[in-house]
Structure formats: structure tokens, C-alpha cells
Scaffold this active site. Structure first.
Site, PDB file in Angstrom:
ATOM      1  N   ARG A  62      36.425  60.366  28.011  1.00 15.93           N
ATOM      2  CA  ARG A  62      36.937  61.522  28.873  1.00 15.93           C
ATOM      3  C   ARG A  62      37.870  62.305  28.109  1.00 15.93           C
ATOM      4  O   ARG A  62      38.027  63.523  28.358  1.00 15.93           O
ATOM      5  CB  ARG A  62      37.465  60.932  30.196  1.00 15.93           C
ATOM      6  N   GLU A  99      45.111  47.349  28.042  1.00 13.55           N
ATOM      7  CA  GLU A  99      45.691  46.702  29.139  1.00 13.55           C
ATOM      8  C   GLU A  99      44.864  45.370  29.775  1.00 13.55           C
ATOM      9  O   GLU A  99      45.119  44.700  30.305  1.00 13.55           O
ATOM     10  CB  GLU A  99      46.208  47.404  30.410  1.00 13.55           C
TER      11      GLU A  99
END
Length: 179
Positions: A62, A99
Site C-alpha cells: 500500500r 507485530e
């Protein structure tokens, strides 16, 4: 940061993606709205001084969309920070922790000249793992990276603070607390 509530309202939240407990802030719904996407790019461009950098580095995937539009709007070249195996020429890479896993990004070894100033761009800053990998990769090739620009900041996850500690000025159009 300005209000930008009109753009905030277009970012979709997907609960428990990619794993339970994660509130995924999905900018694809913002990108679907042509006038809103134009406003996003215009407002991001207004946050930076084009004279303060030579190139824009976008992180796949993105981040490519956002950085390409900013490159066009600001008349700057674009460096691609890609997933492994996507670049045809000689490349240099860096591994990093996400994460929720690990990943790697790479760039062409000749994409930048030493001492070129590079603006790092991605759609979102969360824990800062991907952004810091981009910074380290660029700096490892001699770039000066002291600014980063995002559509969304998730400040409670500490990524922007991590970039600040590394000597960067992180900027974002909007923030979502508690994620």
C-alpha cells in the site's frame, strides 16, 4: 495534524485481523473514493517541504500507492522498497520483525546515491518495524532519512516514537488511539 475527519470517516476498521485482538485500519476504503484519495495526497504533500528531500521511498504494497501519487504530485523520483525476489537487478535486503511475524524488504543497490535525502512513505505506522527496516535499508546505502510520512498513525503501538528516537520526524494525517 489537522482535523481530517472527512478522511478518517473513510478508513474501515476490521476487527481481529490478521489475528485476534488486532484492529486493522484498512485504508483501501479511503482509496476507493477518488476525490478523498486526491485530498489525502494533497494534504500529505502539504505536510512536507519538497526542497528537504530528493527522493520518495515507498514500502510495498500500500505504501507504493501513496508514494507513487506523492512522487507525481511533488515531482520527485521514487525508490521501491520491495518484498524479496521482485526486483530484477542486484539488490540489498534487510530482515525485520512485524507485530505478528517476520519479513524482509529489499531495494536495488543503485537506487540511491550516497547523501541523497529520502522521504520514507507508507500507508500506516503501527509498531514501526517495517518503517525502521526501510530506514535502516536506506541509510545502509548512504541515504539521509530524517522524515517519514503516513496516512495513519497508531500511536499506542509506539512506531512513531520509535522513528523519533531514530532521528526522524514522523508525520501522519490521522491517528487512531487504542490500537
Amino acid at each position: 495534524m489537522t482535523d481530517n475527519q472527512d478522511l478518517i470517516d473513510l478508513v474501515r476498521t476490521i476487527p481481529d485481523y490478521p489475528k485476534p485482538g488486532i484492529q486493522f485500519r484498512d485504508v483501501s476504503t479511503l482509496l476507493l473514493d477518488g476525490p478523498a484519495f486526491r485530498q489525502t495526497i494533497d494534504r500529505m504533500a502539504a505536510l512536507v517541504d519538497p526542497a528537504s528531500f530528493d527522493l520518495i521511498a515507498g514500502i510495498e504494497a500500500r505504501g507504493f500507492i501513496v508514494s507513487a501519487a506523492l512522487s507525481y504530485a511533488l515531482g520527485k523520483g521514487k525508490v521501491m522498497l520491495r518484498k524479496p525476489g521482485k526486483l530484477p537487478g542486484q539488490s540489498v535486503s534487510i530482515d525485520y520483525a512485524l507485530e505478528y511475524g517476520t519479513d524482509k524488504i529489499e531495494m536495488h543497490v543503485d537506487a540511491i546515491r550516497p547523501s541523497q535525502r529520502v522521504l520514507l512513505v507508507d500507508d500506516l505506522i503501527a509498531t514501526g518495524g517495517t518503517a525502521m527496516a526501510g530506514v535502516e535499508l536506506l541509510r545502509g546505502q548512504g541515504a539521509i532519512v530524517d522524515q517519514a510520512l503516513f496516512i495513519v498513525d497508531l500511536p499506542d503501538l509506539g512506531g512513531a516514537a520509535k522513528l523519533s528516537t531514530a532521528g526522524l520526524k514522523p508525520m501522519a494525517l490521522m491517528a487512531f488511539a487504542g490500537d
